[in-house]
Design an enzyme around this catalytic site. Sequence first.
Site, PDB file in Angstrom:
ATOM      1  N   ASN A 104       0.904  -1.295  -0.022  1.00  0.00           N
ATOM      2  CA  ASN A 104       0.124  -0.032  -0.166  1.00  0.00           C
ATOM      3  C   ASN A 104       0.989   1.477  -0.043  1.00  0.00           C
ATOM      4  OD1 ASN A 104      -0.309   1.831   2.502  1.00  0.00           O
ATOM      5  ND2 ASN A 104       0.246  -0.118   3.320  1.00  0.00           N
ATOM      6  N   GLY A 124      -0.034   7.075   1.740  1.00  0.00           N
ATOM      7  CA  GLY A 124       0.366   8.253   1.963  1.00  0.00           C
ATOM      8  C   GLY A 124      -0.426   9.094   2.955  1.00  0.00           C
ATOM      9  N   LEU A 125      -0.504   8.418   3.968  1.00  0.00           N
ATOM     10  CA  LEU A 125      -0.928   8.936   5.315  1.00  0.00           C
ATOM     11  C   LEU A 125      -2.078  10.056   5.249  1.00  0.00           C
ATOM     12  CD1 LEU A 125       2.428   9.912   6.962  1.00  0.00           C
ATOM     13  CD2 LEU A 125       0.822   8.055   7.582  1.00  0.00           C
ATOM     14  N   CYS A 139       7.076   5.370   8.349  1.00  0.00           N
ATOM     15  CA  CYS A 139       6.312   5.274   6.992  1.00  0.00           C
ATOM     16  C   CYS A 139       7.173   5.263   5.738  1.00  0.00           C
ATOM     17  CB  CYS A 139       5.324   6.248   6.873  1.00  0.00           C
ATOM     18  SG  CYS A 139       4.048   6.002   5.823  1.00  0.00           S
ATOM     19  N   LYS A 167       7.552   3.933  16.763  1.00  0.00           N
ATOM     20  CA  LYS A 167       7.530   2.883  15.706  1.00  0.00           C
ATOM     21  C   LYS A 167       8.456   2.999  14.573  1.00  0.00           C
ATOM     22  CE  LYS A 167       3.818   0.623  12.982  1.00  0.00           C
ATOM     23  NZ  LYS A 167       2.342   0.340  12.782  1.00  0.00           N
ATOM     24  N   ILE A 185       7.407  -4.373  13.574  1.00  0.00           N
ATOM     25  CA  ILE A 185       7.838  -3.467  12.582  1.00  0.00           C
ATOM     26  C   ILE A 185       6.729  -3.039  11.976  1.00  0.00           C
ATOM     27  CG2 ILE A 185       9.832  -4.973  12.448  1.00  0.00           C
ATOM     28  CD1 ILE A 185       8.534  -6.437   9.802  1.00  0.00           C
ATOM     29  N   GLY A 240       3.623  -7.215  12.339  1.00  0.00           N
ATOM     30  CA  GLY A 240       3.936  -7.444  11.154  1.00  0.00           C
ATOM     31  C   GLY A 240       3.501  -8.957  10.933  1.00  0.00           C
ATOM     32  N   GLY A 241       2.702  -9.134  10.058  1.00  0.00           N
ATOM     33  CA  GLY A 241       2.141 -10.430   9.566  1.00  0.00           C
ATOM     34  C   GLY A 241       1.218 -11.020  10.718  1.00  0.00           C
ATOM     35  N   GLY A 250      -2.615  -6.010  11.592  1.00  0.00           N
ATOM     36  CA  GLY A 250      -2.535  -5.095  10.450  1.00  0.00           C
ATOM     37  C   GLY A 250      -3.335  -5.618   9.514  1.00  0.00           C
TER      38      GLY A 250
END
Length: 303
Positions: free
Chosen positions: A69, A72-73, A131, A166, A192, A244-245, A266
């Site tokens: 993805n 872009g915040l 990010c 983060k 992560i 993460g995953g 996530g």
Amino acid sequence: MVDLSVNLAGLHMDNPVVPASGTFGYGKEFKDYYDINMLGSFSFKGTTREARFGNPTPRIAECSSGMINAVGLQNNGVEHVIRHELPEMKEYFHKPVIANVSGFSVEDYAYTCELLDKEEQVGLLEVNVSCPNVHGGGMSFGTSPEAAAEVTRAVKAVTTKPVFIKLSPNVTDIVSIANACEEAGADGICLINTMLGMRIDTKRRIPVIANKMGGFSGDAIFPVAVRMVYQVAKACNIPVMGCGGVSTAENVIEMMMAGATAVQVGAANLIDPYACKNIIKALPRECERLGIEKLSDIIGVID
């Protein structure tokens, strides 16, 4: 009965499951699917000082065992969150939430965090220096120990609540950056964030997403996340939120054994809106299967 509760830098949570920022909106997008008060907490949509439209479309690319993805915040800015989102959130979520903050300068981070720190519902600040899909800021702060420490010091100078930094996995030495954040006063580390990835449309001979590259997330990155959580948890004396995953109760337990106190979910939320609910419901059974009576006892048990 299995005790699922954890204490995250002073924030008591009924269980360690936290939907990750950017995959759960402000909670209202999921509240009609199930009672989201069953969550340990959730990290709401990444917030910046000013409103952002985000990156041009297309922003999403599918991958085997994951996705890329480059949103872009996109968000309406911190003032809007304080005036509208947090008051609405109070009606349907009755626990402290995690405020995810991004910026494009040290001053941006400090300004946004100072405002959110004053909000009653915010129990913890998650400062995103990682990010990978915005230009001029974001991950650039998270790839240097000095820059990450500078952001940490600036935020801690204007806040009273726990601050978790983060971090990006797109570095060669995650431990040195985590250590720098701890020395600068961070109360915890979250890792992560997504890895940097790219897909190409071979017929059209162009990148699939307009930003060319973006954040790669999903099941495929789980082993990388476990490895980095383990490294940082062993090197630091502050708690870690693993991310993460993660898509199953077994993943949560594995991440906690590596050293995570809480575990974020996530991409799984984008595949199945009931992902977090199903993980929480499955945790007691998984703990009983493994002989775990108190979930907090397994944090960092791996030497």
